[in-house]
Enzyme design. Sequence first.
Site, short mmCIF file in Angstrom:
data_model
loop_
_atom_site.label_atom_id
_atom_site.label_comp_id
_atom_site.label_asym_id
_atom_site.label_seq_id
_atom_site.Cartn_x
_atom_site.Cartn_y
_atom_site.Cartn_z
N HIS A 61 15.59 -6.59 10.69
CA HIS A 61 14.77 -7.30 10.08
C HIS A 61 13.28 -7.56 11.10
O HIS A 61 13.75 -7.87 12.30
CB HIS A 61 14.89 -8.60 9.72
N GLU A 63 11.73 -9.64 11.61
CA GLU A 63 11.20 -10.99 12.94
C GLU A 63 12.25 -11.18 13.78
O GLU A 63 12.04 -11.19 15.00
CB GLU A 63 11.52 -12.02 11.73
N CYS A 91 15.35 -14.80 7.02
CA CYS A 91 16.41 -14.66 7.16
C CYS A 91 17.81 -16.12 8.11
O CYS A 91 16.98 -16.20 9.12
CB CYS A 91 17.30 -14.02 6.57
N CYS A 94 16.87 -13.97 11.65
CA CYS A 94 16.35 -13.98 11.93
C CYS A 94 15.40 -15.44 12.80
O CYS A 94 15.04 -15.51 13.77
CB CYS A 94 14.99 -13.72 11.30
ZN LIG Z 1 15.95 -11.68 8.55
#
Ligand SMILES: [Zn+2]
Length: 167
Positions: A61, A63, A91, A94
Amino acid sequence: MSELNALSDVDLSMMHHVLEMAETLAEEGVHPFAALLVDGAGNKLMEQGNAYLPDQDMTGHAERVLMTRASKAWRPDFLASCTMYVSAEPCAMCAGAAYWAGLGRLVYGLSEHRLKGITGNHPENPTLDLPCRLVFESGQRDVEVIGPVLEDEAAEVHETFWQTHGK
Ligand SMILES: [Zn+2]
């Protein structure tokens, strides 16, 4: 959209930048998630797009990768003065990465909840719908969170991307 009131001109400009990054990623066939790290003076420090490709890394991801890069470059006391702008709400993984890196402030576009409604249980993005504020509130220092902001604009790229991607 009352969250817009909490945004400075710099915040708005950075959010537009990160949403443009997400658009460009979608055009390249990359999951359209983008993150941007900015210091307390408004200087762009690092940016990162989704890194699922080329290795199909489900933890890639934007981030999470950005916070790992930032943590290798700066100590938490410096990152506490920085803001991360993200096209979609982090999420739990992250948000956890942002917490551990020491990030001070986060601004996000699309909420995880609305994203879940768009992606459903897509095999490449089975959205984990847990508010990032809940993750941060479980920590031992404050992380300021602003969002969702510009959410309709942030949702657009996902509404088209996930309908065709990987199917
Ligand atoms: Zn994430």
